[in-house]
Scaffold this motif. Structure first.
Motif: not given
Length: 332
Positions: A8-30, A32-38
């Motif tokens: 599952l950890l590998v899956l999370v990392l892969i999906i996170g990387c793919v999402t960041a590749f598709i849309n770089p806004r995924f790794i923007s601080p704001i 990431l902070s909002n996602t962490a809040n949710l």
């Protein structure tokens, strides 16, 4: 960390990387902070949902419990001007009391967990709507609780405090589940309740404790959701939130058959669920498809769990056959 958690950890990392590749806004601080809040908001009660699932049960009443405790919490602060510390403690105690009632109906009255919590889902929502006259409960204009707001919606260096509390609770519950006698009893009861009873384990107390823990965490989560939304519409507040908890627990490796699960897995499940929802938003997919995504995720999770269980059974049978063949050849 078990194989499921690593996968599952590998899956999370892969999906996170793919999402960041598709849309770089995924790794923007704001973002990431909002996602962490949710993740913190939804993950907090997912741990409790996981405990119940490990017993082989299920809790469908969490969303309605948020609505009921939410309107009561606002009422205590606004109408009765109660100290917020006392009000928060009352919400947790109220959650524990409701969990104890669930456990009583399931264990003493021999009712199915599905039926008990489904009735709770309808009952708590109905009471919440009656209590407010079907209106929206909210704080008065200008009313603020600085310390409570800092603890629930505040951020330190961009890290939301809801996420910090979620991690702290996860660590505590991880110790309870994996390094305590109660945790071993919980898994044993979920795996085979009758065998656990004959082994001298107080099965009723173990199961009751799981429901009480789950509802206590739901009571604490209700406070966080109220402070996050600042108002509660009892007809819609918390709708389907129980599914988020169940989905996070199942994705995290909690078997719906009971007896299996890990807190680290539930944490990863909560993270994966929010990343998927974030992915839906970033890709511009209509929000109306959120539930479709969640339903698909639960379905895939359950299917994967079943296939993994079949594979384990096949591997054990193959091992037994190999040992038997060796014994026969040795004798001959």
């Amino acid at each position: 960390m078990v194989k499921k958690d690593i996968s599952l950890l590998v899956l999370v990392l892969i999906i996170g990387c793919v999402t960041a590749f598709i849309n770089p806004r995924f790794i923007s601080p704001i973002n990431l902070s909002n996602t962490a809040n949710l993740i913190g908001l939804y993950g907090l009660y997912s741990i409790g949902a996981g405990f119940v699932i490990i017993t082989g049960g299920i809790d469908l009443s969490v969303g309605s419990l948020f609505a009921l405790l939410g309107v009561v919490f606002i009422s205590l602060l606004t109408t009765y001007e109660m100290n917020w510390i006392v009000a928060v403690l009352l919400m947790v105690l109220a959650g524990m009391a409701i969990g104890a009632i669930h456990a009583f109906l399931i264990l003493k009255m021999r009712m199915q967990p599905f039926i008990v919590t489904l009735c709770g889902l309808l009952l708590y929502r109905g009471v919440a709507r009656w209590y407010t006259g079907d209106g929206t409960a909210g704080f008065e204009f200008g009313q603020s609780f600085p310390t409570l707001e800092w603890l629930t919606t505040g951020r330190t260096y961009g890290v939301p405090h809801s996420f910090v509390v979620f991690i702290a609770v996860a660590v505590i519950m991880g110790v309870v589940l994996h390094w305590s006698v109660y945790g071993r009893y919980l898994c044993a009861v979920g795996k085979n309740e009758e065998a656990a009873r004959y082994s001298g384990i107080p099965t009723s107390k173990v199961i009751a404790a799981a429901y009480i823990i789950a509802s206590a965490l739901a009571g604490l989560s209700a406070v966080y959701f109220v402070m996050y939304t600042r108002s509660v519409s009892p007809a819609s507040h918390g709708n389907f939130y129980e599914l988020y908890g169940i989905a996070a627990a199942v994705l995290g490796g909690c078997s719906l058959r009971g007896g299996e699960g890990s807190v680290f897995g539930i944490v990863l499940g909560a993270i994966l669920l929010q990343i998927l929802q974030n992915l839906v938003n970033l890709l511009g997919i209509p929000s109306s498809l959120n539930f479709a995504v969640m339903g698909t995720v639960i379905l895939v999770g359950v299917l994967a769990d079943q296939q993994f269980a079949r594979y384990q059974e096949w591997a054990r049978a193959k091992k037994r056959d190999a040992i038997l063949a060796q014994n026969i050849s040795a004798k001959s």
